[in-house]
Design a protein around this motif. Structure first.
Motif, PDB file in Angstrom:
ATOM      1  N   ASN A   1      49.539  30.421  31.851  1.00  0.00           N
ATOM      2  CA  ASN A   1      48.450  30.959  32.660  1.00  0.00           C
ATOM      3  C   ASN A   1      48.810  30.953  34.131  1.00  0.00           C
ATOM      4  N   LEU A   2      48.211  31.876  34.838  1.00  0.00           N
ATOM      5  CA  LEU A   2      48.519  32.058  36.255  1.00  0.00           C
ATOM      6  C   LEU A   2      47.289  31.773  37.089  1.00  0.00           C
ATOM      7  N   CYS A   3      46.435  30.928  36.597  1.00  0.00           N
ATOM      8  CA  CYS A   3      45.133  30.779  37.217  1.00  0.00           C
ATOM      9  C   CYS A   3      44.598  29.383  36.955  1.00  0.00           C
ATOM     10  N   SER A   4      44.058  28.768  37.972  1.00  0.00           N
ATOM     11  CA  SER A   4      43.557  27.404  37.800  1.00  0.00           C
ATOM     12  C   SER A   4      42.050  27.366  37.539  1.00  0.00           C
ATOM     13  N   GLY A   5      41.392  28.502  37.582  1.00  0.00           N
ATOM     14  CA  GLY A   5      39.938  28.541  37.369  1.00  0.00           C
ATOM     15  C   GLY A   5      39.583  28.407  35.897  1.00  0.00           C
TER      16      GLY A   5
END
Lengths: 419, 419
Positions: free
Chosen positions: B35-39
């Motif tokens: 994943n490229l997202c921490s949300g």
């Protein structure tokens, strides 16, 4: 003693889309060819559990539920378990109820909810089979088996599984599924699996393994166990069943079936079932002890009454049951099944058709893989219907006995009307 | 403009029992490979209609239902119609609602209830086919079709019917069934049947033919029309669907399917649906006009917002819709479908997998028989999720556009985290 032979063809076609739940049309007046009775139709062909209604009416507001306009809008529940549409409160109530009654192991088991246990039966067949086999897996159950199994198994002509009839005579090679209904529907007997081979898988239908019907002799602990809100508490209209499943992959596949079949199960019904099952488990409310006591008294009283009526002649007979120690009630208890498996000891060949002419609608033995001298009649209906049934059964016995004694022929008998 | 190619294998096996309704597990921290997202994960893969919840919350007690302990105990209702388990009050509310909205003819039609319209889809397949045919009847739908149709049609390996894919390319001889979803799921287009041969039978899925999604241009009048409480009012958890059926024999056979599949449909859910549909039809309560107005405003606002975000770059595009006169609202109206059929105009080969790495869970185009450059995302979720989705979509656009402009490679892109 002289006996009377009545041969009649079945009135339904071999393949019928008619519902067994629809009330048959009232026969025309004086239509003695089709009925010998002027009273109302008595519908005992399915196990509609309205006999428990007076108890629930007496409970008042304790199990009332109120649902707001914006409740249960999502498909999803917050259960976090395999069964993504199961309400957490229902899961907890189910586990607690089984602990209270002691009729099934639920620790370390998966709980799944279905639209009645019927949907879970389909889910189990799907979960226990796989596409690509050389032929459908045979599904068997020992005679007399639940009359809906054959049609439910075969009606979609699945290549995954097919109905193969009586487990006692099953001798085909290869994998099979055996349905074990305990206590049995229609005849109330307690039986284990019959085929007992290594390549078999079992589905245990425990719809009637509750203290009002049968002594609780042990905690059931099988791979797939099916229960229903309908027969446990009497709430058939809610269409809530549940499965207790050992294997996680089986539980996942059963859940997948329900997802593909109906994307979950009514959350309103789950909420209400949770409330009612929860109340029955909650000893502080005294509903549980009262409910099972009420149910057991009701069933015992009805069985006493029907045995008394039957005993007045030799025309009909009923199965006998062994008393056993019930771990729930703490006393020796006789089974009082949800259905009476009535047999005629006369030359009447098809008891369902015979009774239908007296406007008593039961379900004939051949539908259960048994002989048509049997009929299954529900013991779960409302009090008025049950008493009317006993009254009419008694009249039939009197008429037949007198007729045989007096040498009256069948066409004369047809002119005698029973109310 | 330079473009970026991202090839990824599908993460699911060809045959999967995983549920599309389960929330995926949160990826591990710093797991930039996946994943490229921490949300948080944004779940838009199914049409959970929780966006309508604020309206129903505002209604207060007007549609509240209270169910007593002894209500709805019987399997049977007193409807007296073909569908023996249908609540009379629900039947009346359904007929009245269609009269009020003007979206379907119900006079002289049979109304059937199902556990969601999914169960009624299965019932319709059963009703339109017969055992003993030389091979299963082909079931087709024009691409892009509802992604669940193939699996729902095939999962039991029935000899009655089988999925045959895209109606546009269907050229097999013999009887067939065509599913017409109008307006279409996933792309919101209004289409008629495609094959148009005499040996075909049609099932019209009209789940989205309601004023909040599309202009009501005529009273639909087809042989079998399916509707659902989920998409009409937003109550998915109730699992209530209904069918409007012309032919009595088809209605009887569909009813028989539901009897064999689940012995009826939750009466609690039916009661609640009757209350809510009834209130929407009752002009004195003003709920109906308000509900459809609310729904239409909500959908219009979301479509305006998503089109605005998409317009900021050329990375994504959305279908365009024609304005038409809506007979319900009395004004020209643009469709605002329940799903956005998002297309990437980039070299990204699989948009579902691409978005999943940004923790946006949509449903990929290939599941709809279309190309994987499309993803269907729900426009029906709650406001917070929808706004978060727009925010993240916007960030992706910014990142990709900047990356391409700056010649950043994909592995560098992987280190850029989006919230």
């Amino acid at each position: 003693m002289a006996t009377m032979t009545v041969k009649m063809s079945r009135e339904e076609p071999a393949v019928s889309y008619a519902s067994r739940y629809s009330l048959p049309a009232e026969p025309k007046e004086n239509d003695t060819k089709s009925n010998l009775c002027s009273g109302p139709v008595i519908l005992l062909s399915h196990g509609d559990p309205t006999g428990f209604k007076p108890f629930w009416r007496s409970v008042g507001d304790k199990c009332k539920v109120t649902i707001d306009s914006c409740d249960f809008m999502s498909y999803l529940t917050d259960t976090g378990t395999v069964c993504w549409f199961l309400e957490k409160e229902l899961e907890e109530a189910i586990r607690q109820l089984h602990r209270t009654v002691g009729n099934a192991v639920t620790d370390d088991r998966h709980i799944l909810v279905g639209t009645g246990s019927t949907q879970l039966y389909h889910a189990a067949l799907y979960a226990l089979t796989s596409p690509g086999g050389p032929e459908p897996v045979n599904v068997v159950s020992a005679v007399p088996y639940y009359s809906s199994y054959p049609e439910e198994t075969n009606f979609l002509c699945s290549a995954l599984y097919k109905w193969a009839g009586d487990a006692y005579t099953f001798d085909k090679e290869g994998p099979y599924i055996e349905l074990v209904t305990m206590p049995n529907n229609p005849d109330g007997q307690v039986r284990g699996p019959t085929v007992n081979r290594n390549d078999g898988k079992l589905i245990h239908d425990l719809a009637y393994y509750w203290p009002q019907y049968t002594p609780i002799t042990a905690q059931a602990d099988y791979d797939i166990m099916l229960f229903t809100f309908s027969k446990s508490m009497g709430h058939a209209g809610s269409r809530i069943g549940w499965a207790v499943v050992k294997d996680k992959d089986v539980a996942i596949k059963m859940t997948k079936y329900i997802e593909l079949n109906s994307i979950g199960v009514s959350r309103e019904s789950q909420h209400r079932a949770a409330k009612i099952l929860g109340a029955v488990s909650d000893s502080s409310q005294c509903i549980g002890a009262n409910f099972f006591e009420y149910g057991k008294s009701l069933m015992a009283e009805r069985w006493t009454k029907i045995r008394e009526v039957i005993s007045r002649s030799r025309l009909f007979s009923l199965p006998k049951y062994m008393e056993e120690y019930c771990q729930f009630s703490g006393e020796d208890t006789e089974p009082h099944p949800a259905f009476a498996w009535l047999k005629c000891n006369n030359d009447i060949e098809d008891l369902e058709i015979f009774l239908r002419r007296y406007k008593i609608m039961g379900r004939g033995g051949s539908l259960f893989g048994s002989d048509p001298k049997h009929v299954r009649v529900s013991m779960l209906g409302d009090e008025e219907t049950f008493n009317l049934f006993l009254e009419r059964l008694s009249s039939i016995q009197d008429t037949i006995t007198n007729s045989n004694g007096n040498g009256i022929k069948f066409d004369e008998l047809e002119r005698k009307q029973i109310r």
